[in-house]
Design a protein around this motif. Structure first.
Motif, PDB file in Angstrom:
ATOM      1  N   LEU A 106       0.858  -1.182   0.000  1.00 55.64           N
ATOM      2  CA  LEU A 106       0.000   0.000   0.000  1.00 55.64           C
ATOM      3  C   LEU A 106       0.898   1.237   0.000  1.00 55.64           C
ATOM      4  O   LEU A 106       1.949   1.247   0.628  1.00 55.64           O
ATOM      5  N   THR A 107       0.455   2.270  -0.711  1.00 56.03           N
ATOM      6  CA  THR A 107       1.266   3.482  -0.722  1.00 56.03           C
ATOM      7  C   THR A 107       0.951   4.314   0.513  1.00 56.03           C
ATOM      8  O   THR A 107      -0.194   4.399   0.952  1.00 56.03           O
ATOM      9  N   LYS A 135      -3.115  10.240  -5.614  1.00 51.42           N
ATOM     10  CA  LYS A 135      -3.810   9.174  -4.878  1.00 51.42           C
ATOM     11  C   LYS A 135      -2.814   8.405  -4.009  1.00 51.42           C
ATOM     12  O   LYS A 135      -1.757   8.000  -4.482  1.00 51.42           O
ATOM     13  N   ASP A 155      -2.840   5.340  -0.647  1.00 52.82           N
ATOM     14  CA  ASP A 155      -3.725   4.460   0.120  1.00 52.82           C
ATOM     15  C   ASP A 155      -3.903   4.966   1.546  1.00 52.82           C
ATOM     16  O   ASP A 155      -5.000   5.030   2.058  1.00 52.82           O
ATOM     17  N   VAL A 156      -2.792   5.299   2.161  1.00 49.53           N
ATOM     18  CA  VAL A 156      -2.849   5.719   3.567  1.00 49.53           C
ATOM     19  C   VAL A 156      -2.061   7.006   3.763  1.00 49.53           C
ATOM     20  O   VAL A 156      -0.975   7.165   3.191  1.00 49.53           O
ATOM     21  N   ARG A 174      -6.995   7.405   0.748  1.00 49.78           N
ATOM     22  CA  ARG A 174      -8.142   6.531   0.980  1.00 49.78           C
ATOM     23  C   ARG A 174      -8.392   6.424   2.486  1.00 49.78           C
ATOM     24  O   ARG A 174      -9.507   6.450   2.950  1.00 49.78           O
ATOM     25  N   ARG A 175      -7.335   6.273   3.233  1.00 44.91           N
ATOM     26  CA  ARG A 175      -7.445   6.225   4.703  1.00 44.91           C
ATOM     27  C   ARG A 175      -6.556   7.309   5.299  1.00 44.91           C
ATOM     28  O   ARG A 175      -5.406   7.474   4.879  1.00 44.91           O
TER      29      ARG A 175
END
Ligand code: SF4
Ligand code: SF4
Ligand code: SF4
Ligand code: SF4
Ligand code: SF4
Lengths: 88, 322
Positions: B4-5, B51, B53-54, B78-79
């Motif tokens: 995850l990035t 974009k 992920d976290v 996203r989170r």
């Protein structure tokens, strides 16, 4: 009117034996009594008037009432409520 | 599984959170699962990707640039996990509100510099401005807590908050209070096994969220409340740090939980002043919007007393010259 007394649970892992709950209980007869081990015991739950003052004076939030009327005054902005579900 | 990035964003902060984030990211399972794509503290990339992920955000929103950055990262992530009491409840950086901005600038630069960053009229904690997925509180935030938030994002663990206070992890014994009298200063002469409150010293443990393990009270210092307010204080509209604490103290002293609490509250505010109770929450909306809170009064102290400001500027100058 409530027909069943609330179930009062003291979490002894959290309890500090400060006895604030005994001192502050509003019920005439007193719901709690000091046990021999120094911890408060729930002895007369049927007298509980569900004022929840015992929750507010407990330093460690060790007391829970089950099946009592909901009296919590929540902050309707929802701001802290959402937040407090996910705090680490 | 693909990594995850992860982006880490530092707003106005002290750098302590970045160190803790670094230590958390060194955990083997975390290192395996995340790829750091943006973090000015540690990697070269200078632009936040569109974009990720976290995102881990620490610090407060103090400048326009902070605000822009926070918007940007919220849109990209996203989170979003906020890290540290600054990001959760305004923390130590929230104390900036205690001084008028121009007084702070004068204290550091002599006269307010031109073409500097645009400082907002007040401090905000990121958690008050954007929706967040997790808050890792405390100052500095604990490494295991950051790790468990990251593991929760991976779906490995779930996080359940515990509705208790620092007292439940503190080994000191609470005894009855003989007389309502509060002592100022550090509790150097205090008995190491007895609760500070029982000895007339201020301790915020009973109104502070559980989870730190009470290192301060074990070490001989009272709790200053870095975990943020307990559930009772935060969730009840009618509650606040001072009155919730006063109620517990009053009953320990055998007073009435309502009238006695008012008396104790007055005494507490007289002895310590309002600011002492909001060391980590002065800029928090959760606290400021409470009708019974004194956070705004605390911040107003210097506005109402310009002499205090001047004194601060002088002290600061002396300190900087050293
Ligand atoms: S008030 Fe709370 S901590 Fe104190 S004795 Fe009662 S249950 Fe235990
Ligand atoms: S809710 Fe009120 S009456 Fe019931 S145990 Fe607690 S203090 Fe006593
Ligand atoms: S929470 Fe504490 S360690 Fe983190 S930035 Fe704020 S003051 Fe520094
Ligand atoms: S008030 Fe402070 S010293 Fe007393 S039990 Fe709670 S955390 Fe420990
Ligand atoms: S005892 Fe209080 S000040 Fe110390 S780490 Fe815990 S919450 Fe923070």
């Amino acid at each position: 009117m409530p027909v069943k007394p609330p179930t009062i649970i003291i979490d002894y892992d959290r309890c500090k034996k400060c006895l604030n709950c005994i001192r502050a209980c509003t019920a005439f007869e007193g719901v709690y009594e000091k046990g021999e081990d120094g911890y408060p015991k729930v002895v007369r739950p049927e007298y509980c008037v569900e004022c929840l003052i015992c929750h507010l004076v407990c330093p460690s939030n060790a007391i829970t009432h089950k099946n009592y009327r909901e009296t919590l005054v929540l902050d309707l902005s929802g701001l802290p409520i959402e937040r407090y579900k996910h705090i680490v | 599984m693909a990594k995850l990035t992860l982006a880490a964003v530092t707003l106005t902060a002290c750098g302590g959170c970045d160190v803790q984030i670094m230590r958390a990211l060194l955990h083997p399972d975390i290192m395996e699962s995340f790829e750091i794509v943006y973090w000015p503290f540690a990697v070269e990339e200078t632009r936040l990707p569109e974009k990720v992920d976290v995102a881990l955000v620490n610090g407060v929103v103090r400048t326009e640039e902070d605000l822009e950055k926070l918007r940007e990262v919220r849109k990209a992530a996203r989170r979003l996990i906020v890290v540290g009491s600054c990001a959760g409840f305004s923390g130590i950086a929230g104390q900036a509100d205690y001084w008028p901005t121009d007084a702070s600038l004068r204290a550091v630069y002599g006269k307010p510099p031109e073409n500097t960053v645009k400082v907002l009229r007040r401090v905000f904690s990121p958690a008050d401005l954007v929706p967040v997925d997790y808050i890792v509180s405390r100052c500095p935030p604990l490494v295991p807590s950051i790790v468990s938030a990251l593991r929760a994002v991976l779906g490995k663990t779930s996080i359940e908050t515990v509705e208790s206070t620092v007292c439940s992890q503190c080994p000191r014994r609470i005894k009855e209070i003989k007389e309502i009298h509060f002592k100022k200063g550090m509790p150097r002469d205090a008995d190491p096994e007895t609760c500070f409150l029982s000895q007339g010293y201020l301790c915020m443990g009973s109104v502070t969220l559980v989870g730190c393990g009470a290192p301060c009270t074990r070490f001989g210092l009272p709790c200053f409340g870095c975990s943020g307010p307990s559930h009772e204080v935060a969730l009840r509209r009618d509650s606040d740090i001072v009155i919730a604490l006063a109620r517990k103290i009053a009953v320990l002293a055998g007073l009435d939980p309502v009238e006695g609490a008012e008396t104790v509250k007055k005494k507490l505010l007289e002895t310590y002043g309002p600011r002492r109770f909001y060391v980590f929450t002065m800029g928090s909306e959760v606290i400021r919007t409470k009708p019974n809170a004194y956070a705004v009064e605390a911040a107003a102290e210097t506005r109402l007393n310009p002499e205090l400001c001047e004194k601060m500027i002088e002290t600061r100058k002396k300190y900087l010259r050293r």
